[in-house]
Design a protein around this motif. Structure first.
Motif, short mmCIF file in Angstrom:
data_model
loop_
_atom_site.label_atom_id
_atom_site.label_comp_id
_atom_site.label_asym_id
_atom_site.label_seq_id
_atom_site.Cartn_x
_atom_site.Cartn_y
_atom_site.Cartn_z
N TYR A 86 0.84 -1.20 0.00
CA TYR A 86 0.00 0.00 0.00
C TYR A 86 0.87 1.25 0.00
O TYR A 86 0.85 2.04 -0.90
CB TYR A 86 -0.96 -0.01 1.19
CG TYR A 86 -1.81 1.22 1.27
CD1 TYR A 86 -2.80 1.46 0.32
CD2 TYR A 86 -1.62 2.15 2.26
CE1 TYR A 86 -3.58 2.59 0.37
CE2 TYR A 86 -2.39 3.29 2.33
CZ TYR A 86 -3.37 3.51 1.37
OH TYR A 86 -4.13 4.64 1.44
N SER A 101 -10.46 -3.90 5.60
CA SER A 101 -11.91 -4.02 5.55
C SER A 101 -12.33 -4.94 4.41
O SER A 101 -11.82 -4.82 3.30
CB SER A 101 -12.53 -2.63 5.35
OG SER A 101 -13.91 -2.75 5.09
N THR A 103 -15.25 -4.90 2.94
CA THR A 103 -16.19 -4.24 2.03
C THR A 103 -15.91 -2.75 1.95
O THR A 103 -15.38 -2.14 2.89
CB THR A 103 -17.66 -4.42 2.47
OG1 THR A 103 -17.86 -3.71 3.69
CG2 THR A 103 -18.01 -5.89 2.66
N GLU A 104 -16.30 -2.14 0.84
CA GLU A 104 -16.15 -0.70 0.65
C GLU A 104 -17.03 0.07 1.64
O GLU A 104 -16.61 1.09 2.19
CB GLU A 104 -16.50 -0.33 -0.80
CG GLU A 104 -16.24 1.12 -1.13
CD GLU A 104 -14.75 1.49 -1.11
OE1 GLU A 104 -14.46 2.68 -0.89
OE2 GLU A 104 -13.89 0.63 -1.31
N LEU A 105 -18.24 -0.41 1.87
CA LEU A 105 -19.16 0.27 2.79
C LEU A 105 -18.58 0.32 4.20
O LEU A 105 -18.59 1.38 4.84
CB LEU A 105 -20.52 -0.43 2.80
CG LEU A 105 -21.59 0.19 3.70
CD1 LEU A 105 -21.89 1.63 3.28
CD2 LEU A 105 -22.86 -0.65 3.66
N LYS A 107 -15.44 0.13 4.99
CA LYS A 107 -14.27 1.02 4.91
C LYS A 107 -14.69 2.48 5.05
O LYS A 107 -14.10 3.24 5.81
CB LYS A 107 -13.53 0.80 3.60
CG LYS A 107 -12.28 1.66 3.44
CD LYS A 107 -11.60 1.37 2.14
CE LYS A 107 -11.78 2.55 1.23
NZ LYS A 107 -11.13 2.45 -0.05
N GLU A 108 -15.75 2.87 4.34
CA GLU A 108 -16.23 4.25 4.42
C GLU A 108 -16.77 4.58 5.81
O GLU A 108 -16.51 5.65 6.35
CB GLU A 108 -17.29 4.49 3.35
CG GLU A 108 -16.72 4.49 1.95
CD GLU A 108 -17.80 4.61 0.89
OE1 GLU A 108 -18.92 5.04 1.21
OE2 GLU A 108 -17.49 4.29 -0.27
N TYR A 109 -17.50 3.64 6.40
CA TYR A 109 -18.05 3.86 7.75
C TYR A 109 -16.92 4.03 8.76
O TYR A 109 -16.92 4.95 9.57
CB TYR A 109 -18.96 2.70 8.16
CG TYR A 109 -19.36 2.80 9.61
CD1 TYR A 109 -20.38 3.65 10.01
CD2 TYR A 109 -18.68 2.08 10.59
CE1 TYR A 109 -20.73 3.77 11.34
CE2 TYR A 109 -19.02 2.19 11.92
CZ TYR A 109 -20.04 3.03 12.29
OH TYR A 109 -20.36 3.16 13.61
#
Length: 119
Positions: A86, A101, A103-105, A107-109
């Motif tokens: 990264y 994470s 999932t993307e959701l 990660k955003e949360y």
């Protein structure tokens, strides 16, 4: 409350008193232990009703607490590879965090929650 199948058997729901203590636009976090002894972080949020005459609605999100790794030496070979791929330069400071994470959701949360807490 709507719960993921099996969650009700593992985690105690918030008490009526805990729900009553949550303000109209507030939330509450708490550390809880499942029936099997696993630690969880629970966030209970009051959700706005669609009509004024509806009773208050709540959403509970519980995340299993995993072991925290506080030094680069504690990372597995796979985790070290992921961090290195990264941007290793971002993680050389002692106050740096790395979150993985599925999932993307999520990660955003988590990004928003960490930002809100100043992490």
């Amino acid at each position: 409350m709507t719960e993921t199948s099996g969650t009700a058997a593992e985690l105690p729901p918030p008490t009526k008193g805990e729900l009553a203590a949550i303000g109209s636009s507030g939330s509450e976090t708490r550390d809880i232990v499942s029936q099997s002894g696993k630690p969880f972080l629970s966030l209970v949020v009051r959700v706005a009703a669609t009509r004024a005459e509806e009773p208050p609605q709540y959403m509970q999100v519980a995340m299993e607490r995993l072991a925290q790794k506080r030094t680069a030496d504690a990372l597995t070979e796979r985790e070290t590879g992921l961090v290195t791929a990264y941007d290793r330069a971002r993680f050389v400071r002692p106050d740096s965090w790395a979150m993985f994470s599925p999932t993307e959701l999520l990660k955003e949360y988590l990004g928003a929650a960490f930002s809100k807490e100043g992490v």
